[in-house]
Design a protein around this motif. Structure first.
Motif, mmCIF file in Angstrom:
data_model
loop_
_atom_site.group_PDB
_atom_site.id
_atom_site.type_symbol
_atom_site.label_atom_id
_atom_site.label_comp_id
_atom_site.label_asym_id
_atom_site.label_seq_id
_atom_site.Cartn_x
_atom_site.Cartn_y
_atom_site.Cartn_z
ATOM 1 N N LEU A 127 0.858 -1.184 0.000
ATOM 2 C CA LEU A 127 0.000 0.000 0.000
ATOM 3 C C LEU A 127 0.891 1.230 0.000
ATOM 4 C CD1 LEU A 127 -2.784 1.426 0.461
ATOM 5 C CD2 LEU A 127 -2.365 1.185 2.896
ATOM 6 N N GLN A 162 2.323 6.700 -8.530
ATOM 7 C CA GLN A 162 1.913 6.168 -9.835
ATOM 8 C C GLN A 162 3.081 5.490 -10.536
ATOM 9 O OE1 GLN A 162 -1.267 6.839 -10.708
ATOM 10 N NE2 GLN A 162 -1.803 8.879 -9.961
ATOM 11 N N ALA A 205 4.171 2.351 -8.733
ATOM 12 C CA ALA A 205 3.238 1.250 -8.949
ATOM 13 C C ALA A 205 3.506 0.576 -10.291
ATOM 14 C CB ALA A 205 1.802 1.758 -8.881
ATOM 15 N N ALA A 206 3.690 1.412 -11.328
ATOM 16 C CA ALA A 206 3.935 0.852 -12.652
ATOM 17 C C ALA A 206 5.197 0.004 -12.659
ATOM 18 C CB ALA A 206 4.061 1.982 -13.668
ATOM 19 N N VAL A 247 4.712 -3.516 -10.454
ATOM 20 C CA VAL A 247 3.944 -4.642 -10.994
ATOM 21 C C VAL A 247 4.718 -5.386 -12.062
ATOM 22 C CG1 VAL A 247 1.714 -3.693 -10.432
ATOM 23 C CG2 VAL A 247 2.705 -3.237 -12.658
ATOM 24 N N THR A 298 3.800 -12.101 -7.745
ATOM 25 C CA THR A 298 2.699 -11.231 -8.184
ATOM 26 C C THR A 298 2.579 -10.099 -7.169
ATOM 27 O OG1 THR A 298 1.573 -13.223 -8.878
ATOM 28 C CG2 THR A 298 0.293 -11.197 -8.867
ATOM 29 N N VAL A 299 2.811 -8.888 -7.626
ATOM 30 C CA VAL A 299 2.734 -7.755 -6.724
ATOM 31 C C VAL A 299 1.449 -6.997 -6.990
ATOM 32 C CG1 VAL A 299 3.812 -5.604 -6.008
ATOM 33 C CG2 VAL A 299 5.240 -7.533 -6.674
ATOM 34 N N ASN A 300 0.644 -6.835 -5.973
ATOM 35 C CA ASN A 300 -0.556 -6.008 -6.091
ATOM 36 C C ASN A 300 -0.299 -4.691 -5.371
ATOM 37 O OD1 ASN A 300 -2.121 -7.921 -7.440
ATOM 38 N ND2 ASN A 300 -2.564 -8.967 -5.510
ATOM 39 N N VAL A 301 -0.574 -3.601 -6.054
ATOM 40 C CA VAL A 301 -0.299 -2.293 -5.476
ATOM 41 C C VAL A 301 -1.622 -1.585 -5.201
ATOM 42 C CG1 VAL A 301 0.887 -0.118 -5.811
ATOM 43 C CG2 VAL A 301 1.780 -2.175 -6.885
ATOM 44 N N ARG A 302 -1.773 -1.064 -3.996
ATOM 45 C CA ARG A 302 -2.946 -0.255 -3.688
ATOM 46 C C ARG A 302 -2.440 1.167 -3.468
ATOM 47 N NH1 ARG A 302 -7.333 -3.920 -3.988
ATOM 48 N NH2 ARG A 302 -8.526 -2.637 -2.567
ATOM 49 N N LEU A 303 -3.133 2.128 -4.049
ATOM 50 C CA LEU A 303 -2.701 3.522 -3.938
ATOM 51 C C LEU A 303 -3.708 4.289 -3.098
ATOM 52 C CD1 LEU A 303 -1.856 4.150 -7.683
ATOM 53 C CD2 LEU A 303 -0.332 3.460 -5.881
ATOM 54 N N ALA A 304 -3.222 5.118 -2.209
ATOM 55 C CA ALA A 304 -4.140 5.935 -1.408
ATOM 56 C C ALA A 304 -3.521 7.297 -1.190
ATOM 57 C CB ALA A 304 -4.412 5.277 -0.064
ATOM 58 N N ARG A 346 -10.328 -5.839 -0.499
ATOM 59 C CA ARG A 346 -8.916 -5.529 -0.266
ATOM 60 C C ARG A 346 -8.175 -6.756 0.234
ATOM 61 N NH1 ARG A 346 -8.993 -1.661 3.949
ATOM 62 N NH2 ARG A 346 -10.140 -0.417 2.438
#
Lengths: 184, 345
Positions: A19, A29, A32-33, A36, A42-48, A61
């Protein structure tokens, strides 16, 4: 008060979830790009932008393995927003699953007190403090690599290493003379 | 060609950038093909000016032709100096039927009566804009062509845009405009900027506006962008709301380029921690200026990224809504011709 809990969900196979919390929503941004693109995991990115996270996403989530607070040192608002978000994290995260990333540390317009403040905050929470250069793609790549190293450990994908163990090695410390005036 | 015309030409050639010389002379259209061939656009400007002066002598041109050339240049490159917007008020019944020749005659005659001697040149541009060039003189001297005023007006609209006008000349121009457009008054629209096109687009709303709707995005499936499914924004909904409100306040796409907005505060000082200042009776005078290369774009970004709170405060959204960028803010109570608002802490 809804706080993010580290172990309330089951992990997925060969997956790591990160996160990125940033008030300006810029560096996250590009990070994150780059994140991944990692092939082995496998990387999951959550942006806040800040915490708390909206309740609607609670179900979908996944378990967050690493929370990164990105602070832009040229903005006081950025630091305050990150500090205010800290209360919405369950204390369990501070055992190696939180990291601070700071940008623009070399900028001349940054008051030294702000960097000292971030250092003290990271040290009091026993979290590592990373410095990132966000203007060039090389800088983003370097920051991504460092985050991935920590993320893999925090997600339990590295044998014989745990997040708590790694945090003992990487956590931020403040020099004893941090409150003395510097030589500028 | 007399001295003043010669000086005017020299000044003009010096002012026009080298790369625009050829196109400007083409547009002017007075040089014959042979003369155009003989001009060397790569030589230094002083030599070029000499050559051009020779051609002018050959053709027997006067200051009138030079002012024509200047006008051609300014019409193509209006973004120099500050433009101020004025608004015509209270149209008479036949204001809507004022047409070009009538306006030209009336304006020239009224202005010459009021401020003689004066030299007026009126030209209609392709996009229905009327360009007026005015060189002012007084009882002691002939019209000064080195400091002309340019006025742009679109017939049947109440807006007039003016540059390089002194306060002494203003009443004459105002009176001439009011009489020739069949209105009763003219007032300052409190809008100024460096780019003529931008202030014109702002006043005439020639930018993409966004209207409030209950269902902003048409169909969710249609809007599938190619973003990576592994990246997810947690607060996407609130970000979208902010963006929608910012676009509603300022508009979508390319926005007219304003350079600044000025707020003149005449409100009482309010700060609980500072008793001495708060106790004063007189208002605390203060001027706040926002400046940027593209002010509306910056403000829209502030609102969309959360730096400025949404819904957008009327202080900022009045800029596109009312088409002005100079505001005077007083504590409660109406003022004469100024924008009044409740104070905000």
């Amino acid at each position: 008060m809804s706080s993010l809990k580290p172990f309330s969900k089951l992990p997925a196979l060969n997956t790591a979830n990160i996160l990125l919390v940033e008030s300006e929503e810029q560096l996250q941004q590009s990070l994150a790009a780059a994140l991944v693109e990692e092939a082995s995991v496998t990387v999951n990115v959550r942006l806040a932008k800040s915490l708390p996270l909206p309740v609607e996403n609670e179900e979908s989530r996944p378990r967050i393995d690493l929370v990164v607070f990105i602070i832009n040192l040229t903005s006081e608002l950025s630091f305050q927003s990150a500090e205010a978000s800290l209360k919405y994290l369950d204390p369990g995260y501070f055992l190696g699953k939180v990291c601070f990333m700071v940008t623009n540390a070399r900028s001349a317009s940054v008051p030294t007190e702000r960097l000292d403040g971030v250092r003290k905050l990271a040290a009091s929470l026993h979290c590592p403090l990373l410095f990132a250069e966000d203007q060039t793609s090389d800088g983003v790549t370097n920051a991504t690599e460092r985050l991935l190293t920590m993320l893999k450990v925090a997600a339990g994908l590295v044998p014989m290493a745990t997040a708590l163990y790694l945090s003992h090695l990487t956590r931020c410390t403040v020099p004893p003379d941090i409150d003395q005036p510097s030589f500028d | 060609m007399d001295d003043s015309a010669r000086r005017l030409l020299q000044r003009l050639i010096r002012r026009i950038p080298a790369q625009m010389l050829k196109t400007t002379l083409e547009k002017w259209g007075r040089l014959t093909a042979a003369q155009k061939q003989s001009m060397d656009f790569t030589e230094p400007k002083w030599a070029f000016t000499e050559r051009l002066l020779d051609i002018c002598e050959e053709n027997g041109w006067t200051g009138k032709h030079i002012t024509e050339l200047e006008m051609t240049y300014v019409i193509d490159n209006p973004n120099q100096g500050m433009w101020y917007a004025f608004q015509l008020m209270d149209p008479e019944d036949d204001a809507r039927s004022v047409e070009l020749t009538h306006f030209k005659e009336q304006f020239k005659s009224h202005l010459s009566e009021l401020a003689r001697p004066v030299s007026v040149k009126i030209k209609k541009h392709a996009d229905d804009a009327i360009w007026i060039r005015i060189a002012w003189g007084d009882s002691f001297s002939r019209p000064n062509h080195l400091k002309p005023t340019y006025v742009v007006h679109h017939l049947q609209t109440p807006y007039v845009f003016v540059t390089s006008l002194t306060s002494k000349q203003k009443p004459f121009l105002s009176q001439a405009l009011v009489l020739s457009t069949r209105h009763q008054a003219i007032k300052d629209a409190s809008l100024s900027g460096r780019k003529l096109g931008a202030i014109r687009d702002l006043l005439m709303r020639q930018y993409q506006q966004v209207f409030p709707t209950s269902y902003p995005s048409p169909l969710a499936e249609r809007n599938e962008t190619v973003s990576n499914p592994q990246i997810e924004k947690e607060q996407a909904k609130s970000a979208e709301n902010r963006l929608q409100m910012a676009c509603e306040a300022f508009g979508d796409g390319m926005l007219p380029q304003l350079q600044s907005s000025v707020y003149k505060l005449e409100t009482k000082f309010k700060d609980h921690t500072n008793k001495t200042m708060t106790e004063r009776e007189e208002p605390f005078r203060c001027v706040v200026k926002f400046a940027s290369t593209n002010l509306l774009e910056s403000l829209r970004h502030c609102a969309a990224s959360g730096i400025a709170s949404t819904p957008v405060t009327p202080l900022l959204s009045s800029i596109p809504l009312k088409g002005r960028n100079y505001f005077v803010i007083k504590d409660n109570g109406p003022g004469p011709s100024s924008q009044t608002r409740q104070t905000q802490n």
